[in-house]
Enzyme design. Structure first.
Site, PDB file in Angstrom:
ATOM      1  CE  LYS A  17      -2.844   0.573   3.680  1.00  0.00           C
ATOM      2  NZ  LYS A  17      -2.950   1.861   4.394  1.00  0.00           N
ATOM      3  CB  SER A  18       3.797   2.316   2.044  1.00  0.00           C
ATOM      4  OG  SER A  18       3.225   2.389   3.310  1.00  0.00           O
ATOM      5  N   GLY A  89      -4.749   8.103   5.369  1.00  0.00           N
ATOM      6  CA  GLY A  89      -3.865   9.138   5.907  1.00  0.00           C
ATOM      7  C   GLY A  89      -2.697   9.423   4.975  1.00  0.00           C
ATOM      8  NE  ARG A 117      -4.885   8.576  10.948  1.00  0.00           N
ATOM      9  CZ  ARG A 117      -4.282   7.744  10.101  1.00  0.00           C
ATOM     10  NH1 ARG A 117      -4.971   7.183   9.121  1.00  0.00           N
ATOM     11  NH2 ARG A 117      -3.008   7.463  10.245  1.00  0.00           N
ATOM     12  CB  SER A 163       5.588  10.548  10.767  1.00  0.00           C
ATOM     13  OG  SER A 163       4.689  10.592   9.684  1.00  0.00           O
ATOM     14  CG  ASP A 296       1.282   0.414   9.550  1.00  0.00           C
ATOM     15  OD1 ASP A 296       0.975   1.283  10.385  1.00  0.00           O
ATOM     16  OD2 ASP A 296       1.568   0.686   8.370  1.00  0.00           O
ATOM     17  CE  LYS A 323       0.497   4.790  12.843  1.00  0.00           C
ATOM     18  NZ  LYS A 323       1.251   5.485  11.795  1.00  0.00           N
ATOM     19  NE  ARG A 327      -4.462   0.549  13.320  1.00  0.00           N
ATOM     20  CZ  ARG A 327      -3.905   0.631  12.129  1.00  0.00           C
ATOM     21  NH1 ARG A 327      -2.578   0.712  12.022  1.00  0.00           N
ATOM     22  NH2 ARG A 327      -4.642   0.617  11.033  1.00  0.00           N
TER      23      ARG A 327
HETATM   24  C1  S3P Z   1       2.823   5.131   6.041  1.00  0.00           C
HETATM   25  C2  S3P Z   1       3.504   5.539   7.164  1.00  0.00           C
HETATM   26  C3  S3P Z   1       3.127   5.153   8.526  1.00  0.00           C
HETATM   27  C4  S3P Z   1       2.195   3.951   8.515  1.00  0.00           C
HETATM   28  C5  S3P Z   1       1.097   4.090   7.513  1.00  0.00           C
HETATM   29  C6  S3P Z   1       1.660   4.244   6.125  1.00  0.00           C
HETATM   30  C7  S3P Z   1       3.271   5.606   4.729  1.00  0.00           C
HETATM   31  O1  S3P Z   1       2.462   6.240   9.127  1.00  0.00           O
HETATM   32  O2  S3P Z   1       1.649   3.757   9.805  1.00  0.00           O
HETATM   33  O3  S3P Z   1       0.263   2.950   7.553  1.00  0.00           O
HETATM   34  O4  S3P Z   1       2.872   5.026   3.704  1.00  0.00           O
HETATM   35  O5  S3P Z   1       4.056   6.565   4.695  1.00  0.00           O
HETATM   36  P1  S3P Z   1       3.257   7.473   9.794  1.00  0.00           P
HETATM   37  O6  S3P Z   1       4.096   8.044   8.743  1.00  0.00           O
HETATM   38  O7  S3P Z   1       2.209   8.436  10.237  1.00  0.00           O
HETATM   39  O8  S3P Z   1       3.996   6.890  10.942  1.00  0.00           O
END
Ligand code: S3P
Length: 411
Positions: A17-18, A89, A117, A163, A296, A323, A327
């Protein structure tokens, strides 16, 4: 213990996903056509794709490939409607980084979870680079209306939070800045943006992108095998970027050997096939950088800890509170509902595991949090019949094939 069919076999999970968010966004900013292979199929990635279309980017699905007609750094168009980030997010925070560098206004909205958030964490550095915040609810939450500017002011940002979303928003904005932009963070968060920027170059050049399977989804399949006696499963072609593999380190700490085979690298991202077999689980402690590298997967690890012999502890994980749900609170509620002793701490939780103590059927509202919902289904599978999980449609945001993948392994 309820008699449960062992899980065995080899499966694949949807694209990471990221990495998929970044692939879509950066492909859109290339000059020319970029074929993205193995893109994630969840709703969150769908939100990013939809928003890029609103910004004037053409996307086509050709078999397993998503063909992105990149418009270059100067080609995005002002949107006619608000940009709906849904539950995602990453979409909202990274898109704010992109919008920061555009000479137009945009409004970003999200669902109830996303609208609760924090967004200041990205808006603060972005406004220092030149993004104008026109409207924001209570100074913190979406809907947020912003106006970008070009060029932005380059910056060296020292982030107070580990983050990847904050880091990536600033780095993406840096594509339109008048000099070099850098981010320093308190602990290394996932570095997919840096790797993809290094692969594509600056300005980004159109090249094919290959997305590995999502370790965060694979972890639920591997975790299901660890909860089910006599199981042995392989998940093929999974991303094993070291900023993400905290969950595999935690499995090792629990006494589980994780076999990596066919290790390879594509577009700067390592991938491998991962195999685990069920074995007695040992309790663990997770803190510091390991908590960031497994952020995660912490609800899943807490779920597994319920079947380990002894007390497990998760610390330094206060980020879990912001999140898709809180969580920490939700995981404790989940575990207790299945009859597991668990205590909430400000920055984590303690789980009193006992594999010989039977679970009871649980009743939990996952409240639109996909990872809490998947944890609930794993526990329900080994609990006596009668568990009720509501609010679980959100599983589609990351892992729409979750149930069918588990069913295929139980056959
Ligand atoms: C993500 C970063 C993480 C992760 C989220 C996806 C990303 O969040 O928890 O599920 O794709 O950059 P944070 O950057 O807020 O820690």
């Amino acid at each position: 213990m309820v008699d449960v069919a062992p899980l065995s076999g080899t499966v694949q999970v949807p694209g990471d996903k990221s990495i998929s968010h970044r692939a879509l966004m950066l492909a859109a900013l290339c000059e020319g056509v970029v074929d993205v292979h193995g893109l994630g199929s969840g709703g969150d990635n769908g939100s990013t794709a939809r928003i890029l279309k609103q910004l004037g980017v053409r996307l086509e699905v050709v078999g397993d490939v998503t063909r992105v007609h990149g418009v270059g750094l100067g080609g995005l168009r002002a949107p006619a409607e608000p940009l709906d980030c849904g539950n995602s997010g990453t979409t909202m925070r990274l898109m704010l980084g992109i919008v920061a560098g555009q000479p137009f206004e945009a409004t970003l909205i999200g669902d109830d979870s996303l609208s609760g958030r924090p967004m200041r964490r990205v808006l603060e550095p972005l406004s220092r680079m030149g993004l104008e915040i026109l409207e924001i609810r209570e100074g913190e939450y979406a809907p947020v209306r912003v106006r970008g500017r070009r060029p932005l002011t380059a910056m060296n940002y020292v982030s107070p939070v580990a983050s990847a979303q904050v880091k990536s928003a600033v780095l993406l904005a840096g594509l339109w800045a008048n000099g070099e932009t850098a981010v320093t963070e308190p602990a290394p968060s996932r570095d997919h943006t840096e790797r993809m920027l290094a692969y594509l170059g600056h300005p980004p050049q159109a090249k094919p992108l290959y997305v590995p399977g999502d370790l965060s989804s694979a972890a639920f399949i591997l975790g299901a095998a660890l909860l089910t006696p006599n199981s042995r499963v392989t998940v093929r072609d999974v991303g094993v970027n070291p900023t993400r593999t905290g969950v595999l380190d935690a499995f090792e700490a629990m006494g589980i050997g994780v076999t990596r085979s066919d290790e390879r690298e594509r577009c700067g991202e390592p991938r491998a096939d991962l195999t685990v077999a069920h074995a007695p689980l040992k309790p663990f402690t997770i803190s510091g950088t390991l908590a960031v590298r497994a952020i995660d997967e912490l609800p899943l690890l807490a779920t597994l800890a319920s079947r380990a012999a002894g007390v497990s502890e998760i610390r330094d994980a206060q980020e879990l509170r912001v999140k898709e749900s809180d969580r920490i609170r939700k995981t404790v509620e989940l575990l207790r509902s299945f009859g597991v002793r668990a205590e909430e701490r400000p920055d984590g939780l303690r789980i009193h595991g006992d594999p010989s103590r039977p679970l009871r059927a649980g009743r939990i509202d996952a409240h639109g949090d996909h990872r809490i919902a998947m944890c609930a289904f794993l526990l329900a599978a080994i609990a006596p019949p009668g568990s009720v999980v509501t609010g679980a449609a959100s599983i589609d945001s990351s892992f729409p094939s979750f149930h069918e993948t588990l069913e295929a392994l139980a056959r």
